[in-house]
Design an enzyme around this catalytic site. Sequence first.
Site, PDB file in Angstrom:
ATOM      1  N   GLU A   1       0.745  -1.200  -0.032  1.00 50.88           N
ATOM      2  CA  GLU A   1       0.009   0.044   0.043  1.00 50.88           C
ATOM      3  C   GLU A   1       1.013   1.194  -0.094  1.00 50.88           C
ATOM      4  O   GLU A   1       0.380   2.314  -0.518  1.00 50.88           O
ATOM      5  CB  GLU A   1      -0.951  -0.043   1.134  1.00 50.88           C
ATOM      6  CG  GLU A   1      -2.033  -1.167   0.974  1.00 50.88           C
ATOM      7  CD  GLU A   1      -2.835  -1.055   2.322  1.00 50.88           C
ATOM      8  OE1 GLU A   1      -2.402  -1.626   3.474  1.00 50.88           O
ATOM      9  OE2 GLU A   1      -4.037  -1.319   2.162  1.00 50.88           O
TER      10      GLU A   1
ATOM     11  N   GLU B   1      -3.856  -9.535   3.585  1.00 51.23           N
ATOM     12  CA  GLU B   1      -4.480  -9.151   4.623  1.00 51.23           C
ATOM     13  C   GLU B   1      -5.751 -10.184   4.684  1.00 51.23           C
ATOM     14  O   GLU B   1      -6.062 -10.414   6.020  1.00 51.23           O
ATOM     15  CB  GLU B   1      -4.868  -7.888   4.718  1.00 51.23           C
ATOM     16  CG  GLU B   1      -4.454  -6.908   5.030  1.00 51.23           C
ATOM     17  CD  GLU B   1      -3.324  -6.257   3.565  1.00 51.23           C
ATOM     18  OE1 GLU B   1      -3.200  -7.063   2.621  1.00 51.23           O
ATOM     19  OE2 GLU B   1      -2.605  -5.398   3.563  1.00 51.23           O
TER      20      GLU B   1
HETATM   21  C1  3H9 Z   1      -1.470  -5.327   7.005  1.00 52.22           C
HETATM   22  O1  3H9 Z   1      -0.582  -4.804   6.353  1.00 52.22           O
HETATM   23  C2  3H9 Z   1      -2.844  -4.166   7.233  1.00 52.22           C
HETATM   24  C3  3H9 Z   1      -2.743  -3.067   6.329  1.00 52.22           C
HETATM   25  O2  3H9 Z   1      -3.541  -3.210   5.148  1.00 52.22           O
HETATM   26  C4  3H9 Z   1      -3.648  -2.147   6.949  1.00 52.22           C
HETATM   27  C5  3H9 Z   1      -3.165  -1.401   8.140  1.00 52.22           C
HETATM   28  C6  3H9 Z   1      -3.771  -0.099   8.547  1.00 52.22           C
HETATM   29  N1  3H9 Z   1       4.214  -7.886  11.727  1.00 52.22           N
HETATM   30  O3  3H9 Z   1       7.026 -15.605   8.889  1.00 52.22           O
HETATM   31  P1  3H9 Z   1       8.521 -15.489   9.423  1.00 52.22           P
HETATM   32  C7  3H9 Z   1       7.477 -11.702  12.353  1.00 52.22           C
HETATM   33  S1  3H9 Z   1      -1.546  -6.682   7.710  1.00 52.22           S
HETATM   34  C8  3H9 Z   1       4.712  -8.180  12.782  1.00 52.22           C
HETATM   35  O4  3H9 Z   1       9.007 -16.720  10.076  1.00 52.22           O
HETATM   36  P2  3H9 Z   1       9.783 -15.912   6.690  1.00 52.22           P
HETATM   37  C9  3H9 Z   1       7.004 -13.090  12.524  1.00 52.22           C
HETATM   38  O5  3H9 Z   1       5.984 -13.483  13.516  1.00 52.22           O
HETATM   39  C10 3H9 Z   1      -0.086  -7.595   7.497  1.00 52.22           C
HETATM   40  N2  3H9 Z   1       5.573  -9.295  12.810  1.00 52.22           N
HETATM   41  O6  3H9 Z   1       9.718 -15.308   8.245  1.00 52.22           O
HETATM   42  C11 3H9 Z   1       8.310 -13.696  12.946  1.00 52.22           C
HETATM   43  O7  3H9 Z   1       8.556 -13.538  14.183  1.00 52.22           O
HETATM   44  P3  3H9 Z   1       9.503 -14.663  15.344  1.00 52.22           P
HETATM   45  C12 3H9 Z   1       0.077  -7.898   6.065  1.00 52.22           C
HETATM   46  C13 3H9 Z   1       5.824  -9.972  11.600  1.00 52.22           C
HETATM   47  O8  3H9 Z   1      10.872 -15.332   6.136  1.00 52.22           O
HETATM   48  C14 3H9 Z   1       9.295 -12.966  11.910  1.00 52.22           C
HETATM   49  O9  3H9 Z   1       8.879 -11.794  11.733  1.00 52.22           O
HETATM   50  N3  3H9 Z   1       1.306  -8.637   5.961  1.00 52.22           N
HETATM   51  C15 3H9 Z   1       5.074  -9.657  10.453  1.00 52.22           C
HETATM   52  O10 3H9 Z   1       9.270 -17.262   6.615  1.00 52.22           O
HETATM   53  C16 3H9 Z   1       9.739 -13.668  10.909  1.00 52.22           C
HETATM   54  O11 3H9 Z   1       8.637 -14.280  10.033  1.00 52.22           O
HETATM   55  C17 3H9 Z   1       1.273 -10.017   6.191  1.00 52.22           C
HETATM   56  O12 3H9 Z   1       0.223 -10.742   6.371  1.00 52.22           O
HETATM   57  C18 3H9 Z   1       4.299  -8.413  10.596  1.00 52.22           C
HETATM   58  N4  3H9 Z   1       3.498  -8.080   9.666  1.00 52.22           N
HETATM   59  O13 3H9 Z   1       8.240 -14.919   6.041  1.00 52.22           O
HETATM   60  C19 3H9 Z   1       2.735 -10.391   6.007  1.00 52.22           C
HETATM   61  N5  3H9 Z   1       5.336 -10.476   9.646  1.00 52.22           N
HETATM   62  O14 3H9 Z   1      10.798 -14.748  14.401  1.00 52.22           O
HETATM   63  C20 3H9 Z   1       2.894 -11.771   7.048  1.00 52.22           C
HETATM   64  C21 3H9 Z   1       6.336 -11.180  10.112  1.00 52.22           C
HETATM   65  O15 3H9 Z   1       9.468 -13.866  16.604  1.00 52.22           O
HETATM   66  N6  3H9 Z   1       4.220 -12.095   7.182  1.00 52.22           N
HETATM   67  N7  3H9 Z   1       6.456 -10.762  11.357  1.00 52.22           N
HETATM   68  O16 3H9 Z   1       8.541 -15.915  15.113  1.00 52.22           O
HETATM   69  C22 3H9 Z   1       4.652 -13.004   6.178  1.00 52.22           C
HETATM   70  O17 3H9 Z   1       3.689 -13.703   5.340  1.00 52.22           O
HETATM   71  C23 3H9 Z   1       6.122 -13.760   6.217  1.00 52.22           C
HETATM   72  O18 3H9 Z   1       6.334 -13.330   7.626  1.00 52.22           O
HETATM   73  C24 3H9 Z   1       7.069 -13.097   5.414  1.00 52.22           C
HETATM   74  C25 3H9 Z   1       8.526 -13.563   5.781  1.00 52.22           C
HETATM   75  C26 3H9 Z   1       6.704 -13.806   3.933  1.00 52.22           C
HETATM   76  C27 3H9 Z   1       7.221 -11.645   5.321  1.00 52.22           C
END
Ligand code: 3H9
Length: 680
Positions: A103, A123
């Site tokens: 975004e 999301e």
């Molecule tokens: C959003 O954006 C809403 C908006 O539209 C509007 C707002 C107003 N936040 O998955 P991993 C942590 S909603 C905080 O093992 P990978 C995760 O918990 C969001 N923490 O790594 C982990 O912590 P820990 C939309 C986050 O390489 C560590 O990072 N975005 C977030 O396998 C490593 O993660 C998503 O839904 C976060 N957003 O994969 C994306 N993301 O080490 C969600 C990750 O303590 N994330 N962490 O266990 C993913 O899909 C994967 O993490 C990603 C990396 C592909 C990025």
Amino acid sequence: MNVNTQITDGVLVVVSDNPPVNALSYAVRSGLLAAIETARTDPAVKAVVIACDGRTFHAGADITEFGKPPQAPSLPDLIEEIEALDKPVVAALHGTTLGGGLEVALGAHYRIAAAGSKLGLPEVKLGLLPGAGGTQRLPRLVGVEAALGMIAKGDPISAETAQDLGLVDKLAAPDALRDSAIALAQEMIGQPIPRTGARTDKLSTDRDAFDAFAKANARRFRGLEAPQACIEAVKAATETSLEDGLKTERALFTQLMTGDQSAALRHLFFAERAAAKIDDVPKDTPRIPVTKVGVIGGGTMGGGITMNFLSAGVPVTLVEREQDALDRGVATIRKNYEASAAKGRLTEQQVEQAMALLTPTLEMEALSDCDLVIEAVFELMKIKKEVFSRLDSIVKPGAILATNTSYLNVDEIAATTSRPESVVGLHFFSPANIMKLLEIVRGAKTSDAVLATAMDLSRKIGKVAVVSGVCDGFIGNRMLAQRQGEANSLILEGAKPWDVDRVLVKFGLPMGPFQMADLAGLDIGWDPDTTASSTVREILCEEGRRGQKTQAGFYDYDANRRGVPSAHVEEVIAQFAEKAGYARREITDQEILERLLYPMVNEGAKILDEGIAQRASDIDVVWVYGYGWPSYRGGPMFWADQIGAKTVLEGLERHADRLAEGFEISARLRQTAETGGAFN
Ligand code: 3H9
């Protein structure tokens, strides 16, 4: 400092560094806003590049901030400031540009992406919709159809596809991304500024497109609130101004954010990641290199397990006892790969590459140099012990010896070897090449190195792993047995099998216990030599009603395997119940639900008490990824937290007279109910 700025030849380069995924936390948003303010007011700045250090551009809003009081600047406000800037802004994307990160990029005036990187709005998988303008800006850039797919399904696309769609203006080699972005920004100085929000040229669409999209994806969206909200928000983009569309988006986002479904899905996001951690195994535990895997048993389970490793590029030696069975096993693996190729999921070349990694053999000795051997033979302790004591004499020292048992005592199996520290349970779920769950069963003597290696491997083959201690049925099947016991009683007390199934399907499971039994085959574990009409299931097997494969089980099946209630089975059950002395009665759907699910929660509480599961959320992960528990209900323990442990306890006490003999309420459940606490 999370956000650094530097002026290079008139370009303000704004770089965030908030490991691990550059989530747009309060500090990052504040830093970005301050940078935009500098760009607006400093005459030395002619253009802006927004970029990130580390492994990825912003992968979204900071999910850990959800549910807490919002702190300004909000992401929507920040993005509005970026879009409104009257100097060109280029977003330089690498890694996984997701959610709020995309975004931000949509608010920028140009997007340049590293080749091979990924972009998406996931999301919806958290039970939300893009809440910072994504539902309004994405369709303006890529058109309604492509935007609907990305927003309501949430799957990321490649930078290359993004360029084809017009989402990305340019691709760059990953190591030249920052320089290319600066060059692009310089090139655009003095040009008219293209603001995504101001565009409308791609918004026109057929009025029916939205309903048609919802209908085409009805199965995928079943029970979920967020996809429909995504569709409504995109529809608003086509019907109103940007300003009003953003208001609609905000209202829908807030509604979802405060709802139960998003809470459940966010819980699962963190639960899945927590499950990957074994509390008492140090992070830096040395791993056992696994470059060659052996699988014993080429049946459905062994074949599926084999495919996991072949698909990940790991060579597999597959052992069977008879040539026929071996040939059949290999042919099934090939057939499954070719079916994927026919659906376009694999190329013919990938099929051949996978098959070339397979070495079928009748000789157990061929496993001698494997680093990991997984046994998937008949589920009988005597046979498992024979296999393991032979493996012990064949396989090289230090290799991991794994059993795929779904019930049996892993310690007892390990004790037949001279190296119990190398023995572990790897409980795959059928079909093993597809189901995401892997229960890693930790024996009393299993070494840290074996556990840590198993965890890494599960990730490599795309599984979600959960560690379980040794007990009958481990986490998943032990709880399932509680449900099955009650289902069996319910049909004797007066409920129909199809009523029981219907209640669970309505709750969100893909099928109920009797549909599942028919699918798996009623004759699993049935012995024609000792059968004595002692259960309804035995009687059905004796009658030749063995499930879907015989077109008759609890249900009757037509040629397309569609089940319809069977009057005959109703009669069999009624007669059996009468003989067994059951007083038949009307049973409400609510009672069916409580009788099936509350005992499972109770068993989960015992599993926690006994330390079989490390944490309640691990149990939730098992049930969502292994048994089809609806993700939007977060898993049985999360669900129990939502309805309250007190409700569960009271329900169990209400049904106490009817629950299986020997049923006991868990001390943990009682305590959680009495203190108003939660499992998670
Ligand atoms: C959003 O954006 C809403 C908006 O539209 C509007 C707002 C107003 N936040 O998955 P991993 C942590 S909603 C905080 O093992 P990978 C995760 O918990 C969001 N923490 O790594 C982990 O912590 P820990 C939309 C986050 O390489 C560590 O990072 N975005 C977030 O396998 C490593 O993660 C998503 O839904 C976060 N957003 O994969 C994306 N993301 O080490 C969600 C990750 O303590 N994330 N962490 O266990 C993913 O899909 C994967 O993490 C990603 C990396 C592909 C990025």
